[in-house]
Scaffold this active site. Structure first.
Site, PDB file in Angstrom:
ATOM      1  N   ARG A  32      -2.486   7.249 -65.888  1.00 44.65           N
ATOM      2  CA  ARG A  32      -1.693   6.808 -64.724  1.00 44.65           C
ATOM      3  C   ARG A  32      -0.252   7.306 -64.801  1.00 44.65           C
ATOM      4  O   ARG A  32       0.691   6.648 -64.385  1.00 44.65           O
ATOM      5  CB  ARG A  32      -1.743   5.279 -64.570  1.00 44.65           C
ATOM      6  CG  ARG A  32      -3.164   4.701 -64.536  1.00 44.65           C
ATOM      7  CD  ARG A  32      -4.011   5.313 -63.421  1.00 44.65           C
ATOM      8  NE  ARG A  32      -5.340   4.696 -63.325  1.00 44.65           N
ATOM      9  CZ  ARG A  32      -6.482   5.308 -63.650  1.00 44.65           C
ATOM     10  NH1 ARG A  32      -6.483   6.569 -64.100  1.00 44.65           N
ATOM     11  NH2 ARG A  32      -7.644   4.686 -63.497  1.00 44.65           N
ATOM     12  N   ALA A  69       2.909   4.742 -63.922  1.00 40.25           N
ATOM     13  CA  ALA A  69       2.743   3.375 -64.445  1.00 40.25           C
ATOM     14  C   ALA A  69       3.862   2.963 -65.391  1.00 40.25           C
ATOM     15  O   ALA A  69       3.744   1.951 -66.083  1.00 40.25           O
ATOM     16  CB  ALA A  69       1.395   3.247 -65.141  1.00 40.25           C
ATOM     17  N   GLU A 121      11.961   3.525 -62.011  1.00 40.96           N
ATOM     18  CA  GLU A 121      13.235   4.081 -62.514  1.00 40.96           C
ATOM     19  C   GLU A 121      13.270   5.599 -62.272  1.00 40.96           C
ATOM     20  O   GLU A 121      14.286   6.151 -61.852  1.00 40.96           O
ATOM     21  CB  GLU A 121      13.395   3.765 -64.001  1.00 40.96           C
ATOM     22  CG  GLU A 121      13.533   2.268 -64.240  1.00 40.96           C
ATOM     23  CD  GLU A 121      13.781   1.902 -65.691  1.00 40.96           C
ATOM     24  OE1 GLU A 121      12.923   2.230 -66.541  1.00 40.96           O
ATOM     25  OE2 GLU A 121      14.831   1.301 -65.988  1.00 40.96           O
ATOM     26  N   GLU A 141       8.527  -5.641 -65.952  1.00 35.48           N
ATOM     27  CA  GLU A 141       9.078  -5.769 -67.304  1.00 35.48           C
ATOM     28  C   GLU A 141       9.047  -7.209 -67.806  1.00 35.48           C
ATOM     29  O   GLU A 141       8.691  -7.475 -68.945  1.00 35.48           O
ATOM     30  CB  GLU A 141      10.519  -5.224 -67.340  1.00 35.48           C
ATOM     31  CG  GLU A 141      10.615  -3.716 -67.490  1.00 35.48           C
ATOM     32  CD  GLU A 141      10.464  -2.962 -66.175  1.00 35.48           C
ATOM     33  OE1 GLU A 141      10.069  -3.571 -65.161  1.00 35.48           O
ATOM     34  OE2 GLU A 141      10.739  -1.749 -66.176  1.00 35.48           O
TER      35      GLU A 141
HETATM   36  C1  1HE Z   1      -1.349   3.181 -69.499  1.00 39.16           C
HETATM   37  C2  1HE Z   1      -0.325   2.630 -68.715  1.00 39.16           C
HETATM   38  C3  1HE Z   1       0.939   2.455 -69.326  1.00 39.16           C
HETATM   39  C4  1HE Z   1      -2.094   2.741 -67.522  1.00 39.16           C
HETATM   40  N1  1HE Z   1       1.075   2.842 -70.620  1.00 39.16           N
HETATM   41  N2  1HE Z   1      -1.157   3.541 -70.762  1.00 39.16           N
HETATM   42  N3  1HE Z   1       4.019  -0.624 -66.844  1.00 39.16           N
HETATM   43  C5  1HE Z   1       3.103  -1.532 -66.479  1.00 39.16           C
HETATM   44  O1  1HE Z   1       3.164  -2.693 -66.824  1.00 39.16           O
HETATM   45  C6  1HE Z   1       1.951  -1.009 -65.660  1.00 39.16           C
HETATM   46  C7  1HE Z   1       0.728  -0.859 -66.558  1.00 39.16           C
HETATM   47  N4  1HE Z   1      -0.414  -0.269 -65.858  1.00 39.16           N
HETATM   48  C8  1HE Z   1      -1.135  -0.963 -64.936  1.00 39.16           C
HETATM   49  O2  1HE Z   1      -0.819  -2.084 -64.549  1.00 39.16           O
HETATM   50  C9  1HE Z   1      -2.345  -0.282 -64.396  1.00 39.16           C
HETATM   51  O3  1HE Z   1      -2.768   0.700 -65.333  1.00 39.16           O
HETATM   52  C10 1HE Z   1      -2.131   0.406 -63.027  1.00 39.16           C
HETATM   53  C11 1HE Z   1      -2.007  -0.648 -61.933  1.00 39.16           C
HETATM   54  C12 1HE Z   1      -0.930   1.333 -63.004  1.00 39.16           C
HETATM   55  C13 1HE Z   1      -3.380   1.288 -62.704  1.00 39.16           C
HETATM   56  O4  1HE Z   1      -4.552   0.478 -62.786  1.00 39.16           O
HETATM   57  P1  1HE Z   1      -5.956   1.203 -62.902  1.00 39.16           P
HETATM   58  O5  1HE Z   1      -7.020   0.119 -62.831  1.00 39.16           O
HETATM   59  O6  1HE Z   1      -6.046   2.327 -61.935  1.00 39.16           O
HETATM   60  O7  1HE Z   1      -5.992   1.908 -64.363  1.00 39.16           O
HETATM   61  P2  1HE Z   1      -6.177   1.245 -65.817  1.00 39.16           P
HETATM   62  O8  1HE Z   1      -7.662   1.100 -66.095  1.00 39.16           O
HETATM   63  O9  1HE Z   1      -5.342   0.052 -66.000  1.00 39.16           O
HETATM   64  O10 1HE Z   1      -5.585   2.381 -66.753  1.00 39.16           O
HETATM   65  C14 1HE Z   1      -6.207   3.652 -66.888  1.00 39.16           C
HETATM   66  C15 1HE Z   1      -5.764   4.210 -68.203  1.00 39.16           C
HETATM   67  O11 1HE Z   1      -4.352   4.431 -68.139  1.00 39.16           O
HETATM   68  C16 1HE Z   1      -5.972   3.272 -69.375  1.00 39.16           C
HETATM   69  O12 1HE Z   1      -6.199   4.050 -70.519  1.00 39.16           O
HETATM   70  P3  1HE Z   1      -7.673   4.200 -71.170  1.00 39.16           P
HETATM   71  O13 1HE Z   1      -7.454   5.094 -72.324  1.00 39.16           O
HETATM   72  O14 1HE Z   1      -8.085   2.794 -71.516  1.00 39.16           O
HETATM   73  O15 1HE Z   1      -8.526   4.802 -70.062  1.00 39.16           O
HETATM   74  C17 1HE Z   1      -4.648   2.566 -69.499  1.00 39.16           C
HETATM   75  O16 1HE Z   1      -4.395   2.071 -70.794  1.00 39.16           O
HETATM   76  C18 1HE Z   1      -3.708   3.710 -69.186  1.00 39.16           C
HETATM   77  N5  1HE Z   1      -2.420   3.237 -68.717  1.00 39.16           N
HETATM   78  N6  1HE Z   1      -0.811   2.366 -67.492  1.00 39.16           N
HETATM   79  C19 1HE Z   1       0.051   3.361 -71.294  1.00 39.16           C
HETATM   80  N7  1HE Z   1       1.992   1.980 -68.664  1.00 39.16           N
HETATM   81  C20 1HE Z   1      12.274   2.373 -70.425  1.00 39.16           C
HETATM   82  S1  1HE Z   1      11.696   0.795 -70.310  1.00 39.16           S
HETATM   83  C21 1HE Z   1      10.545   0.807 -69.020  1.00 39.16           C
HETATM   84  C22 1HE Z   1       9.716  -0.433 -69.110  1.00 39.16           C
HETATM   85  C23 1HE Z   1       8.487  -0.348 -68.267  1.00 39.16           C
HETATM   86  O17 1HE Z   1       8.140   0.659 -67.699  1.00 39.16           O
HETATM   87  S2  1HE Z   1       7.597  -1.803 -68.163  1.00 39.16           S
HETATM   88  C24 1HE Z   1       6.308  -1.415 -67.050  1.00 39.16           C
HETATM   89  C25 1HE Z   1       5.101  -0.866 -67.754  1.00 39.16           C
END
Ligand code: 1HE
Length: 266
Positions: A32, A69, A121, A141
């Site tokens: 993502r 993401a 961001e 966050e």
């Molecule tokens: C990830 C990430 C990620 C997905 N880091 N691997 N960001 C968040 O809190 C958002 C986190 N992500 C999600 O809530 C969802 O993934 C989504 C809504 C974006 C997409 O959902 P979906 O159902 O299409 O995908 P999924 O099944 O959740 O994820 C698919 C794969 O992407 C999966 O990996 P896999 O190896 O298990 O297939 C997930 O782990 C991976 N993936 N998002 C790592 N964020 C400088 S400070 C900034 C602080 C922040 O940004 S906090 C916000 C973080």
């Protein structure tokens, strides 16, 4: 510094077309487009090279159903970083996003699906944001036990105001559609954001590059200054831009009546 077409990129896909429009695509759709440190380093290289690449505008997009993401939470979890380590990570994010915002080349972001956390961001460092019907914006966050580290306290607060940003972070509130447009998270809400972004990029690319350089760097710099200093800097920038050779024909055309008049279309 390596030129744009000689960069060794794994997580970004970059192309420059014949119109001078650069396409910069986050290319980790299976994750993502989460921002791991390798992607941030590639963003730094790309946005460092962009102003000298001949690009007249750039389109920033994400492959797959989601724009971005945010922070790579898995990498962050597994790296077990110290506070000092993560501060250094954040400084690299700032390096990348500052190069985008202050580089002087218009960057238009095409947004679909999740634009969350660090993804917002990143999007907020672009000069224009174009969203579609499925785009949503969030700062999760707080729910993750984290805080913003990629400039949201400056850029997102600037777009939507402090109160809305705090609400998003405390409650996980998501914005989309007309509401996202009205609070300023995006400037365009259309059915086909990629086509609209391309149209915008072509329009911006038709301006003299020096004008775009000022628009896409001086305004941001001036916001960091006192009003008195900003007014002085504005006069200095206008002195250079408003006397540029590239403006001569446009001014002559207005003066002889053949140049376009600024009026809304039918
Ligand atoms: C990830 C990430 C990620 C997905 N880091 N691997 N960001 C968040 O809190 C958002 C986190 N992500 C999600 O809530 C969802 O993934 C989504 C809504 C974006 C997409 O959902 P979906 O159902 O299409 O995908 P999924 O099944 O959740 O994820 C698919 C794969 O992407 C999966 O990996 P896999 O190896 O298990 O297939 C997930 O782990 C991976 N993936 N998002 C790592 N964020 C400088 S400070 C900034 C602080 C922040 O940004 S906090 C916000 C973080």
């Amino acid at each position: 510094m390596r030129p744009l077409d000689r960069l060794d990129l794994n997580n970004l896909k970059v192309e420059l077309d014949a119109d001078g429009i650069a396409s910069v695509m986050l290319n980790r759709p299976a994750k993502r487009n989460a921002l791991d440190i390798a992607t941030i380093e590639e963003l730094i290289e790309v946005f460092q090279a962009l102003p000298r690449s001949g690009a007249r505008a750039a389109i920033l997009s994400g492959a797959g159903p989601h724009f971005c993401a945010g922070l790579d939470l898995v990498e962050h979890h597994q790296a077990n970083r110290t506070a000092a380590d993560f501060m250094q990570v954040c400084l690299r994010w700032h390096e990348a996003f500052n190069k985008m915002e202050y580089g002087g080349v218009p960057v238009i972001a095409v947004l679909q699906g999740a634009v969350v956390g660090g993804g917002l961001e990143l999007a907020s460092a672009a000069h224009i944001r174009v969203a579609g019907p499925d785009t949503y914006f969030g700062l999760p966050e707080g729910q993750r036990g984290l805080f913003t580290g990629g400039g949201a306290t400056i850029r997102v607060a600037d777009l939507i105001g402090k109160a809305r940003m705090i609400d998003m972070m405390l409650t996980g509130r998501l914005y989309r559609g007309d509401e996202a447009l009205s609070v300023g998270l995006c400037q365009y809400l259309v059915d086909d954001p990629a086509t609209k972004a391309h149209e915008i990029a072509l329009a911006a690319a038709a301006n003299p590059p020096l004008s775009n350089f000022a628009i896409c760097s001086a305004i941001s710099h001036m916001q960091n200054m006192s009003a008195l200093d900003a007014a002085y800097a504005e006069a200095a920038v206008a002195g250079v831009v408003n006397t540029q050779e590239a403006a001569r024909d446009r001014l002559a055309a207005f003066a002889d009546g053949t140049g376009p008049r600024i009026k809304p279309g039918a």
